[in-house]
Write an enzyme that holds these catalytic residues in place. Structure first.
Site, PDB file in Angstrom:
ATOM      1  N   THR A  11     -11.907  -7.914   7.752  1.00 45.07           N
ATOM      2  CA  THR A  11     -10.477  -7.670   7.544  1.00 45.07           C
ATOM      3  C   THR A  11      -9.867  -6.962   8.742  1.00 45.07           C
ATOM      4  O   THR A  11      -8.814  -7.357   9.252  1.00 45.07           O
ATOM      5  CB  THR A  11     -10.268  -6.822   6.275  1.00 45.07           C
ATOM      6  OG1 THR A  11     -10.700  -7.581   5.136  1.00 45.07           O
ATOM      7  CG2 THR A  11      -8.800  -6.454   6.102  1.00 45.07           C
ATOM      8  N   LYS A  67     -11.404  -0.124  14.187  1.00 43.80           N
ATOM      9  CA  LYS A  67     -10.041   0.252  14.575  1.00 43.80           C
ATOM     10  C   LYS A  67      -9.949   0.482  16.085  1.00 43.80           C
ATOM     11  O   LYS A  67      -8.908   0.213  16.704  1.00 43.80           O
ATOM     12  CB  LYS A  67      -9.584   1.484  13.804  1.00 43.80           C
ATOM     13  CG  LYS A  67      -9.451   1.269  12.302  1.00 43.80           C
ATOM     14  CD  LYS A  67      -8.517   0.128  11.940  1.00 43.80           C
ATOM     15  CE  LYS A  67      -7.058   0.487  12.108  1.00 43.80           C
ATOM     16  NZ  LYS A  67      -6.164  -0.595  11.614  1.00 43.80           N
ATOM     17  N   GLY A 105       0.812  -1.204   0.000  1.00 48.22           N
ATOM     18  CA  GLY A 105       0.000   0.000   0.000  1.00 48.22           C
ATOM     19  C   GLY A 105       0.848   1.256   0.000  1.00 48.22           C
ATOM     20  O   GLY A 105       2.078   1.203  -0.047  1.00 48.22           O
ATOM     21  N   ASN A 126      -2.792  -8.450  -0.015  1.00 45.77           N
ATOM     22  CA  ASN A 126      -3.714  -9.148  -0.925  1.00 45.77           C
ATOM     23  C   ASN A 126      -3.998  -8.353  -2.188  1.00 45.77           C
ATOM     24  O   ASN A 126      -4.786  -8.779  -3.044  1.00 45.77           O
ATOM     25  CB  ASN A 126      -5.027  -9.499  -0.215  1.00 45.77           C
ATOM     26  CG  ASN A 126      -5.853  -8.286   0.177  1.00 45.77           C
ATOM     27  OD1 ASN A 126      -5.498  -7.137  -0.119  1.00 45.77           O
ATOM     28  ND2 ASN A 126      -6.965  -8.522   0.861  1.00 45.77           N
ATOM     29  N   GLY A 144      -3.579  -2.220  -2.338  1.00 48.19           N
ATOM     30  CA  GLY A 144      -2.161  -2.053  -2.607  1.00 48.19           C
ATOM     31  C   GLY A 144      -1.827  -2.411  -4.048  1.00 48.19           C
ATOM     32  O   GLY A 144      -2.632  -3.028  -4.756  1.00 48.19           O
ATOM     33  N   ALA A 203      -0.896   0.015  13.235  1.00 44.03           N
ATOM     34  CA  ALA A 203      -1.274   1.301  12.639  1.00 44.03           C
ATOM     35  C   ALA A 203      -2.771   1.504  12.810  1.00 44.03           C
ATOM     36  O   ALA A 203      -3.583   0.771  12.254  1.00 44.03           O
ATOM     37  CB  ALA A 203      -0.893   1.331  11.167  1.00 44.03           C
ATOM     38  N   TYR A 226     -15.576   1.609  10.212  1.00 46.40           N
ATOM     39  CA  TYR A 226     -14.113   1.639  10.232  1.00 46.40           C
ATOM     40  C   TYR A 226     -13.608   2.155  11.577  1.00 46.40           C
ATOM     41  O   TYR A 226     -12.710   1.558  12.196  1.00 46.40           O
ATOM     42  CB  TYR A 226     -13.603   2.521   9.092  1.00 46.40           C
ATOM     43  CG  TYR A 226     -12.101   2.659   9.019  1.00 46.40           C
ATOM     44  CD1 TYR A 226     -11.291   1.541   8.794  1.00 46.40           C
ATOM     45  CD2 TYR A 226     -11.485   3.897   9.149  1.00 46.40           C
ATOM     46  CE1 TYR A 226      -9.910   1.663   8.717  1.00 46.40           C
ATOM     47  CE2 TYR A 226     -10.113   4.031   9.070  1.00 46.40           C
ATOM     48  CZ  TYR A 226      -9.335   2.912   8.849  1.00 46.40           C
ATOM     49  OH  TYR A 226      -7.965   3.037   8.774  1.00 46.40           O
TER      50      TYR A 226
END
Length: 353
Positions: free
Chosen positions: A95, A153, A10, A32, A36, A117, A149
């Site tokens: 994911t 996270k 990425g 995957n 990226g 991250a 998201y």
């Protein structure tokens, strides 16, 4: 040192791979290629210290085998970008949650250090003057995919902290605020490359909403060394650190500056949020980081100005198009730019950062 980078093909991951190899590491990239690109790693394609594995962080056996060979892991793999999250919230959750737990569980079994991250998105709609690591999280409804998201996270960070508390896993967390630079595309909702591409093509710059929402953009070249410094610091485990830019700017002012830097003939066109993202989308009016913790730990100071970031992104897009025209096979975000734009001299090229 053998380092595993998940999501290493990425935008940020590829810059991190280059930096670590320049510091003497052997690097394995797991990606995957959903967002990226192998082209991001082309400068390292002949370097024997780089290994690439195409695969998914949700693949438990694959993650286990790669972590077992690594001295440390930089876990950057995630479903990212507004459009990706909105289009496939279930896949994004899987994911971001299952992938992270796979990495942490494997690292715990092999006593491998980890840097996770994370993102400024976890603060949600908190518009405080300066967001520090203990600031409240103010999220919208969990039924709105806009917030999946941020929710995922936040749970990733909770997983990491729990592994540190229960198992003494040496895991540290960084929260990235709008990291920008060459190789980032606007394809998934990233505002700077999208607006720069539009400017280089003399297309209208599409600013969502009234454009008065503000952000602090940080340059990838400032952020990557800080990622490594945080991971290597013995006092970083079990803690989170903001890494963001120092200059607050509205999206409208950003668009105006992009037009100025590129010498574009573009105009600014305001697009309603529901037209850009669909009904029910919520945005944050303000997001400003407090970088004090990272500064005190590793001396992090964002040095690159917004204007210089724009110059670097535009220059990279023009170089990529020149390479493509010469048959080198890259596929830049600005691939539609005209020959006239390709040879344009940026209005402020080479100014200080």
């Amino acid at each position: 040192m053998h380092t595993l980078i998940t999501g290493g093909a990425g935008f940020i991951g590829s810059h991190l791979a280059e930096y670590l190899i320049s510091q003497g590491d052997d690097v394995t990239v797991l990606d995957n290629l959903s967002t990226g690109r192998l082209a991001n790693l082309r400068q390292l394609s002949r370097d024997p210290r780089l290994g690439f594995v195409e695969g998914d962080v949700r693949d438990t056996e694959l993650v286990e085998s790669l972590v077992a060979q690594a001295d440390r892991v930089f876990h950057l793999a995630a479903a990212v970008g507004v459009h990706v999250i909105l289009d496939d919230p279930l896949g994004s959750l899987r994911t971001n949650l299952h992938g992270t737990e796979n990495v942490l569980a494997s690292a715990n079994r092999h006593e491998t250090r980890v840097l996770l991250a994370s993102t400024s998105e976890i603060y949600g709609k908190n518009t405080a003057d300066r967001l520090h690591e203990n600031s409240d999280r103010i999220l919208g409804s969990p039924l709105l995919s806009r917030w999946t998201y941020a929710a995922a996270k936040g749970i990733d960070e909770a997983f990491a902290h729990a592994y540190w508390r229960k198992h003494d896993l040496q895991v540290s967390i960084v929260r990235l605020f709008n990291t920008v630079g060459p190789r980032q595309t606007g394809r998934y909702g990233m505002v700077v490359p999208r607006l720069v591409r539009q400017a280089l093509n003399d297309e209208p710059l599409t600013v969502y909403g009234d454009g008065e929402q503000t952000r602090c953009f940080s340059y990838v070249g400032d952020v990557v060394p800080a990622l490594v410094a945080v991971e290597e610091h013995p006092d970083s485990a079990g803690r989170a650190f903001n890494l963001g830019g120092a200059q607050e700017i509205s999206i409208k002012a950003l668009a105006e500056q992009i037009i100025d830097v590129t010498g574009s003939r573009s105009i600014i066109e305001h697009i309603p949020y529901d037209q850009a993202y669909g009904e029910g989308y919520e945005d944050m009016r303000r997001r400003v980081p407090d970088n004090t913790a990272a500064n005190e730990l590793v001396g992090f100071v964002p040095k690159t100005s917004v204007r210089r970031i724009i110059e670097l992104v535009a220059q990279a897009m023009l170089r990529d198009q020149t390479d493509r025209a010469g048959g080198l096979g890259s596929t830049p975000e600005g691939a539609g730019a005209t020959a006239e734009v390709t040879h344009r001299t940026l209005a402020a090229e080479g100014s200080a950062s």
